[in-house]
Design an enzyme around this catalytic site. Structure first.
Site, PDB file in Angstrom:
ATOM      1  CB  THR A  46       9.777   4.255  -2.058  1.00 19.35           C
ATOM      2  OG1 THR A  46      10.022   6.031  -2.032  1.00 19.35           O
ATOM      3  CG2 THR A  46       8.481   3.704  -1.459  1.00 19.35           C
ATOM      4  CE1 TYR A 109      -1.390  14.558   5.468  1.00 18.81           C
ATOM      5  CE2 TYR A 109      -0.627  16.073   6.535  1.00 18.81           C
ATOM      6  CZ  TYR A 109      -1.438  14.855   6.751  1.00 18.81           C
ATOM      7  OH  TYR A 109      -2.328  15.267   7.142  1.00 18.81           O
ATOM      8  CE  LYS A 164      11.599   5.094  -8.878  1.00 16.52           C
ATOM      9  NZ  LYS A 164      12.246   4.828  -7.763  1.00 16.52           N
TER      10      LYS A 164
END
Length: 291
Positions: A46, A109, A164
């Site tokens: 990201t 989403y 993570k």
């Protein structure tokens, strides 16, 4: 799996004034981290603004990092998203010969059920030729991956070696650490909680701020892994303000503002992200001057 104990960093993708990938700056950041104690590197996550990179740019970024790192530290590649079939296709078509593990974010989403999340990662694990680290970040995906789902995957698939966890929820961290298989890695994805997670039995961190202060941050995590809480928290307190700053407006605008202050790369980001405000940049500049 000890190769993923300690400090991993989620590398930025530096851009020049024309918003093209700055491979020279990227090479400098890789060397800066390896030379100062970072244990492993995470590519195209990201923080790398991977959703704005083309397939060719991702390939070039991967090539630069593998060339410069030259086997000195383990490498983790981000491959994830909401289209399970597309992820499987990308894994099959990517040269993973120099990659030690894939970091795959939970679907975003679409907000699948826990069973949907399980089946998504089951499908990925079954085709991945390398180890898989799950990535739970509900602040970005709008859907938390429950502890039971993470542990179910950990127990069912040998190549699912860790998570993570970035829910900024210490109770969830504790539950994972308490109930995980002995060789499963709980890796902090929250810089502000990384030391506490490590002291509680976590495997360390995949950090954003760590790539700007690799010597200090990685030493803090090593102290935590060794149970030296007092010395580790002394390091944490020195970095605490800047950890807050880099997430004050947006990631990776904040960490790129730190890199700008350190003269390691520009603060250029791609829309819809915008650079840090002048007010935030000055706070970061002041921190760097005085650190």
């Amino acid at each position: 799996m000890s190769k993923f104990l300690g400090t991993g960093v989620a590398l930025v993708t530096p851009f020049n004034a024309n918003l093209e990938v700055d491979h020279e700056a990227l090479a400098n950041i890789v060397n800066y981290n390896i030379d100062n104690g970072t244990d492993y590197l995470v590519i195209c996550g990201t923080t790398a603004e991977s959703v704005t990179l083309t397939k060719e740019e991702k390939k070039d970024v991967l090539n630069t990092i593998t060339k410069i790192s030259n086997g000195r530290v383990p490498l983790v590649l981000g491959i994830g998203g909401s289209n399970t079939a597309s992820i499987i296709k990308e894994i099959k078509s990517t040269d993973l010969s120099q990659i030690d593990a894939i970091l795959s974010v939970a679907p975003y989403y679409s907000k699948p059920t826990q069973e949907g999340i399980y089946q998504h990662f089951k499908a990925i694990s079954e085709v991945s030729p390398v180890d898989l680290i799950l990535y739970n970040v509900p602040g970005r995906t709008s859907k938390n991956m429950d502890v039971d789902t993470t542990l179910r995957l950990a127990n069912d698939f040998k190549n699912v070696i860790g998570v993570k966890e970035a829910g900024n929820n210490m109770s969830q961290y504790y539950e994972l650490i308490k109930n995980k298989p002995s060789d499963f890695l709980v890796i902090s994805g929250d810089d502000d909680l990384a030391l506490g997670v490590t002291l509680a039995g976590g495997a360390g961190v995949i950090s954003v701020i760590g790539q700007a202060f690799p010597k200090e941050f990685s030493e803090m995590i090593r102290l935590g892994l060794n149970g030296d809480a007092k010395a580790a928290f002394n390091s944490h307190f020195k970095l605490m303000d800047v950890i807050g700053y880099i997430f004050e407006e947006n990631n990776p605008a904040g960490i790129k503002a730190v890199f700008k202050a350190l003269n390691l790369c520009s603060d250029q980001v791609r829309l819809p992200i915008v650079p840090a405000s002048n007010v935030l940049q000055e706070k970061i500049n002041s921190f760097v001057r005085n650190f």
